[in-house]
Design a protein around this motif. Structure first.
Motif, PDB file in Angstrom:
ATOM      1  N   SER A 189       1.005 -12.156  -2.880  1.00  0.00           N
ATOM      2  CA  SER A 189       0.719 -11.895  -1.474  1.00  0.00           C
ATOM      3  C   SER A 189       2.003 -11.553  -0.709  1.00  0.00           C
ATOM      4  O   SER A 189       2.020 -10.634   0.115  1.00  0.00           O
ATOM      5  CB  SER A 189       0.040 -13.113  -0.845  1.00  0.00           C
ATOM      6  OG  SER A 189      -0.204 -12.913   0.516  1.00  0.00           O
ATOM      7  N   GLN A 191       4.759 -10.252  -1.958  1.00  0.00           N
ATOM      8  CA  GLN A 191       5.214  -8.925  -2.394  1.00  0.00           C
ATOM      9  C   GLN A 191       4.383  -7.829  -1.731  1.00  0.00           C
ATOM     10  O   GLN A 191       4.927  -6.806  -1.314  1.00  0.00           O
ATOM     11  CB  GLN A 191       5.136  -8.816  -3.916  1.00  0.00           C
ATOM     12  CG  GLN A 191       6.178  -9.660  -4.617  1.00  0.00           C
ATOM     13  CD  GLN A 191       6.016  -9.636  -6.130  1.00  0.00           C
ATOM     14  OE1 GLN A 191       5.148  -8.952  -6.670  1.00  0.00           O
ATOM     15  NE2 GLN A 191       6.863 -10.393  -6.819  1.00  0.00           N
ATOM     16  N   GLU A 192       3.074  -8.071  -1.642  1.00  0.00           N
ATOM     17  CA  GLU A 192       2.203  -7.070  -1.015  1.00  0.00           C
ATOM     18  C   GLU A 192       2.543  -6.911   0.457  1.00  0.00           C
ATOM     19  O   GLU A 192       2.643  -5.785   0.963  1.00  0.00           O
ATOM     20  CB  GLU A 192       0.741  -7.500  -1.188  1.00  0.00           C
ATOM     21  CG  GLU A 192      -0.246  -6.500  -0.632  1.00  0.00           C
ATOM     22  CD  GLU A 192      -1.690  -6.931  -0.823  1.00  0.00           C
ATOM     23  OE1 GLU A 192      -2.560  -6.310  -0.198  1.00  0.00           O
ATOM     24  OE2 GLU A 192      -1.926  -7.897  -1.593  1.00  0.00           O
ATOM     25  N   ALA A 193       2.733  -8.004   1.156  1.00  0.00           N
ATOM     26  CA  ALA A 193       3.084  -7.939   2.573  1.00  0.00           C
ATOM     27  C   ALA A 193       4.416  -7.211   2.766  1.00  0.00           C
ATOM     28  O   ALA A 193       4.583  -6.432   3.720  1.00  0.00           O
ATOM     29  CB  ALA A 193       3.155  -9.350   3.166  1.00  0.00           C
ATOM     30  N   ASP A 194       5.351  -7.456   1.845  1.00  0.00           N
ATOM     31  CA  ASP A 194       6.665  -6.822   1.945  1.00  0.00           C
ATOM     32  C   ASP A 194       6.552  -5.304   1.770  1.00  0.00           C
ATOM     33  O   ASP A 194       7.259  -4.548   2.430  1.00  0.00           O
ATOM     34  CB  ASP A 194       7.601  -7.412   0.902  1.00  0.00           C
ATOM     35  CG  ASP A 194       9.029  -6.949   1.104  1.00  0.00           C
ATOM     36  OD1 ASP A 194       9.539  -7.083   2.234  1.00  0.00           O
ATOM     37  OD2 ASP A 194       9.637  -6.459   0.137  1.00  0.00           O
ATOM     38  N   ARG A 195       5.669  -4.879   0.917  1.00  0.00           N
ATOM     39  CA  ARG A 195       5.489  -3.434   0.700  1.00  0.00           C
ATOM     40  C   ARG A 195       4.965  -2.752   1.953  1.00  0.00           C
ATOM     41  O   ARG A 195       5.236  -1.585   2.194  1.00  0.00           O
ATOM     42  CB  ARG A 195       4.505  -3.186  -0.456  1.00  0.00           C
ATOM     43  CG  ARG A 195       5.111  -3.361  -1.822  1.00  0.00           C
ATOM     44  CD  ARG A 195       4.235  -2.784  -2.924  1.00  0.00           C
ATOM     45  NE  ARG A 195       2.923  -3.410  -3.000  1.00  0.00           N
ATOM     46  CZ  ARG A 195       2.643  -4.494  -3.726  1.00  0.00           C
ATOM     47  NH1 ARG A 195       3.604  -5.082  -4.420  1.00  0.00           N
ATOM     48  NH2 ARG A 195       1.422  -4.974  -3.766  1.00  0.00           N
ATOM     49  N   TYR A 196       4.206  -3.460   2.774  1.00  0.00           N
ATOM     50  CA  TYR A 196       3.618  -2.875   3.989  1.00  0.00           C
ATOM     51  C   TYR A 196       4.498  -3.047   5.221  1.00  0.00           C
ATOM     52  O   TYR A 196       4.123  -2.600   6.287  1.00  0.00           O
ATOM     53  CB  TYR A 196       2.237  -3.472   4.248  1.00  0.00           C
ATOM     54  CG  TYR A 196       1.235  -3.121   3.179  1.00  0.00           C
ATOM     55  CD1 TYR A 196       0.882  -1.776   2.921  1.00  0.00           C
ATOM     56  CD2 TYR A 196       0.629  -4.096   2.397  1.00  0.00           C
ATOM     57  CE1 TYR A 196      -0.010  -1.457   1.930  1.00  0.00           C
ATOM     58  CE2 TYR A 196      -0.272  -3.778   1.410  1.00  0.00           C
ATOM     59  CZ  TYR A 196      -0.595  -2.464   1.181  1.00  0.00           C
ATOM     60  OH  TYR A 196      -1.493  -2.132   0.201  1.00  0.00           O
ATOM     61  N   SER A 197       5.627  -3.690   5.055  1.00  0.00           N
ATOM     62  CA  SER A 197       6.461  -3.915   6.262  1.00  0.00           C
ATOM     63  C   SER A 197       7.406  -2.760   6.513  1.00  0.00           C
ATOM     64  O   SER A 197       7.653  -1.921   5.700  1.00  0.00           O
ATOM     65  CB  SER A 197       7.258  -5.195   6.102  1.00  0.00           C
ATOM     66  OG  SER A 197       8.171  -5.110   5.019  1.00  0.00           O
TER      67      SER A 197
END
Length: 197
Positions: A189, A191-197
């Motif tokens: 989760s 890592q996924e949030a970091d990709r969208y930031s």
């Protein structure tokens, strides 16, 4: 519903933090209770040593009730941060017993004085050094719980022990496989949030 007893409530909250902090030492080697676990040197026995000095200062000296306990690490000219670690000569037993004596002294102050009693914090600037006993106790409770939280994280990283004590880990139920899966889910989760930031 029972009537509120502010002193009893404060004492209960303080005592639970004290006991949690000491529990973090149980079952560990001399090395493990002393080893620096963060880049700033945070260590379990040092947290207990610090907490003893905090109680003796805020709930003793501040209200004209010195304990008589020698605390050379807090004297003028002492090395910076000396209250946050134990020398090889300061044994676990010495630090733990000092902390327990600090409890007795602090509890006697809480029992003897009204919560609106005003004291002077010797290390605060003159003119801004007055504090009520109520404020001082709340400050000590906050400091002790904060350091118990530090100790909880350090201990978990060492051997997985968590919580207030052996009987109360305050954790969701789950075996080691469940916790590993949970941690992996959190990692994904993040890592996924970091990709969208």
């Amino acid at each position: 519903m029972t009537a509120s007893d502010p002193k009893a409530d404060l004492h209960f909250s303080l005592q639970s933090a004290r006991e949690a902090l000491l529990w973090k030492l149980e079952g560990l080697s001399e090395y493990d209770i002393r080893r620096p676990s963060t880049p700033t040197g945070t260590n379990l026995l040092g947290l207990v040593k610090h907490a003893a000095g905090v109680e003796l200062g805020y709930l003793g000296d501040t209200f004209g009730r010195p304990s008589g306990e020698p605390l050379p690490w807090l004297e003028d000219g002492a090395e910076p941060n000396a209250d946050m670690w134990a020398t090889a000569g300061e044994t676990r037993e010495f630090i733990v017993q000092l902390y327990r004596r600090a409890w007795v002294h602090a509890d006697a102050t809480l029992d003897a004085l009204a919560l609106d009693t005003v004291g002077k914090v010797p290390w605060w600037p003159s003119g801004r050094d007055e504090v009520t006993l109520h404020h001082a106790v709340v400050r000590v409770i906050a400091d002790t719980h904060r350091h118990a939280g530090h100790a909880d994280i350090i201990r978990e990283l060492m051997d997985g022990a968590v919580g207030m004590d052996k009987a109360n880990d305050s954790m969701a139920p789950g075996d080691s496989a469940w916790w590993e899966s949970h941690r992996n889910r959190l990692e994904r989760s993040a890592q996924e949030a970091d990709r969208y930031s």
